[in-house]
Design an enzyme around this catalytic site. Structure first.
Site, PDB file in Angstrom:
ATOM      1  N   ASN A  43       7.704  -0.398  10.659  1.00 42.97           N
ATOM      2  CA  ASN A  43       6.305  -0.022  10.430  1.00 42.97           C
ATOM      3  C   ASN A  43       5.718   0.728  11.626  1.00 42.97           C
ATOM      4  O   ASN A  43       4.512   0.999  11.651  1.00 42.97           O
ATOM      5  CB  ASN A  43       5.460  -1.260  10.145  1.00 42.97           C
ATOM      6  N   HIS A 131      -1.474  -6.320  -1.847  1.00 40.49           N
ATOM      7  CA  HIS A 131      -0.629  -7.123  -0.967  1.00 40.49           C
ATOM      8  C   HIS A 131      -0.886  -8.622  -1.147  1.00 40.49           C
ATOM      9  O   HIS A 131      -1.980  -9.041  -1.526  1.00 40.49           O
ATOM     10  CB  HIS A 131      -0.892  -6.716   0.481  1.00 40.49           C
ATOM     11  N   GLU A 175      -5.372  -1.241  -2.240  1.00 43.20           N
ATOM     12  CA  GLU A 175      -4.794  -0.641  -1.040  1.00 43.20           C
ATOM     13  C   GLU A 175      -4.933   0.874  -1.179  1.00 43.20           C
ATOM     14  O   GLU A 175      -5.109   1.390  -2.289  1.00 43.20           O
ATOM     15  CB  GLU A 175      -3.321  -1.019  -0.895  1.00 43.20           C
ATOM     16  N   SER A 179       2.162  -0.966  -0.441  1.00 45.86           N
ATOM     17  CA  SER A 179       3.203  -1.325   0.520  1.00 45.86           C
ATOM     18  C   SER A 179       4.611  -1.321  -0.046  1.00 45.86           C
ATOM     19  O   SER A 179       5.575  -1.172   0.720  1.00 45.86           O
ATOM     20  CB  SER A 179       2.901  -2.706   1.118  1.00 45.86           C
ATOM     21  N   ASP A 205      -7.853  -1.482   1.626  1.00 39.75           N
ATOM     22  CA  ASP A 205      -6.971  -1.837   2.735  1.00 39.75           C
ATOM     23  C   ASP A 205      -6.122  -0.619   3.086  1.00 39.75           C
ATOM     24  O   ASP A 205      -5.307  -0.165   2.293  1.00 39.75           O
ATOM     25  CB  ASP A 205      -6.079  -3.012   2.320  1.00 39.75           C
ATOM     26  N   HIS A 208      -1.288   0.745   5.668  1.00 40.29           N
ATOM     27  CA  HIS A 208      -0.152   1.665   5.753  1.00 40.29           C
ATOM     28  C   HIS A 208      -0.575   3.129   5.874  1.00 40.29           C
ATOM     29  O   HIS A 208       0.287   4.011   5.889  1.00 40.29           O
ATOM     30  CB  HIS A 208       0.752   1.478   4.538  1.00 40.29           C
ATOM     31  N   LYS A 239       0.870  -1.523  12.915  1.00 36.71           N
ATOM     32  CA  LYS A 239       1.870  -0.636  12.314  1.00 36.71           C
ATOM     33  C   LYS A 239       1.864   0.697  13.072  1.00 36.71           C
ATOM     34  O   LYS A 239       2.459   0.797  14.132  1.00 36.71           O
ATOM     35  CB  LYS A 239       1.596  -0.489  10.820  1.00 36.71           C
TER      36      LYS A 239
END
Length: 381
Positions: A43, A131, A175, A179, A205, A208, A239
């Site tokens: 990550n 997630h 997200e 993920s 979120d 990533h 990350k």
């Protein structure tokens, strides 16, 4: 006591037993069982964690400061060092928002924000593939919830139309980059939906996406030009930003409310001030890493194109699934690629739906086109 050994044996028989790997990091390589492999499961999306030049420059700055290596307290007691306020102010300036709040981890954020804000008069509408930490937060909130089909905004709109008059408030939760599939949410569409109802808020979120997407690295919300229109914008530092912790940008009122009601914030010792300073050191430089973001986008597109029909067509990011199907087949394929020098890992149920076990490639800016081409050649696609 429950027979935990039997449960472990069942997990192993199903190919779902997890173990902590014995590995050694060597820059963009992983050493395991005497084998050195290219790390394709990291990550560390911008490759900053192994940048000794940045680390040395930061340590030189740290020597001249009085920042301790432990906060020794929660922020509400004696742990509220100036370093936290400086980083929160920087976040406000960069995101163009009036308030920001730091947390110890993305898990802390996702299991604390919704339980603080939601109650029985709140409906949570969450994407089916959010997630596990978000799911845990939803369950902890005790609020009624429904999970709409992944990125199915027509179904989401139907649920909003049906329920907007039944609840005091509704939170849409998603997200930005998912993920496991690596696909990207249409945040502009979600903003439009939430604006249609006065009692709807949007929770995104960006774990990533922060660092790797957007003109200055602020994520998909920046890329889709809606930074100021997302009520609860969450991201992590562990990350792409090669540090630890998480943040929320929001209104000043929400920040003050969470300080008074969010249990993971209230009852946790704050992160070390020196760690917060390292986060600020890197976050200040985030706009300077556009070359890395461009390189990551190029290598990601190369691999996704090679995996079309096998999961690559799903991805819109640096997270690229190679969907194999059955657990055992997935484990064997991952082991084969490791023998060929590529450290990639199988992802199995319950992390992903049954029958979709996959190798999850997680690329970084340090991976070259030549290395990706070598991987493609060795996959025998």
């Amino acid at each position: 006591m429950k027979d935990y050994n039997r449960i472990l044996q069942q997990l192993e028989a199903a190919g779902n037993l997890r173990r902590l790997p014995e590995i050694v990091h060597q820059g963009d390589r992983i050493e395991k069982d005497g084998r050195i492999m290219l790390n394709l499961s990291s990550n560390d999306y911008l490759g900053l964690a192994s940048r000794t030049d940045l680390r040395d420059a930061f340590l030189d700055e740290l020597k001249g400061s009085d920042l301790p290596l432990s906060s020794s307290s929660s922020r509400l007691l004696t742990g509220n060092f100036r370093a936290y306020r400086k980083l929160e102010q920087l976040l406000c300036e960069r995101f163009g928002r009036e308030a920001a709040l730091l947390f110890n981890s993305g898990y802390h954020a996702n299991t604390g924000i919704l339980p603080a804000l939601a109650d029985k008069q709140t409906l949570i509408l969450a994407d089916k593939l959010v997630h596990a930490s978000i799911i845990d937060g939803i369950l902890l909130s005790g609020a009624p919830f429904q999970r709409y089909r992944h990125n199915d905004y027509e179904q989401l709109e139907t649920l909003l139309q049906k329920n907007s008059g039944r609840y005091e408030q509704i939170f849409i939760v998603t997200e930005s980059i998912f993920s496991m599939d690596g696909d990207v949410a249409d945040l502009r569409r979600l903003v439009e939906l939430k604006k249609s109802y006065p009692n709807v808020g949007l929770y995104v979120d960006e774990a990533h996406a922060i660092g790797v997407r957007g003109r200055t690295g602020l994520g998909i919300a920046e890329e889709q030009d809606c930074l100021e229109e997302i009520d609860l914008l969450v991201g992590t530092f562990g990350k792409a930003l090669a540090s630890m912790g998480a943040y929320l940008v929001c209104s000043r009122m929400i920040r003050e409310y969470l300080i008074n009601r969010m249990r993971p914030l209230i009852f946790s010792t704050a992160l070390p001030p020196a760690q917060i300073a390292w986060t600020q050191f890197l976050f200040k430089r985030l706009p300077d890493f556009q070359g890395k973001r461009n390189r990551l986008a190029e290598t990601s597109a190369l691999l996704a194109n090679a995996l079309k029909g096998k999961g690559g067509e799903i991805s819109g990011s640096h997270i690229i699934p190679y969907i194999i199907g059955e657990n055992e087949d997935c484990v064997l394929r991952a082991e084969e690629l490791q023998r060929k020098g590529f450290y990639c890992l199988p992802v199995r149920p319950p992390t992903v739906p049954r029958g979709t076990a996959r190798i999850r490639f997680s690329l970084t800016a340090e991976v070259t086109k030549e290395q990706i081409q070598a991987l493609i050649n060795n996959m025998s696609l």
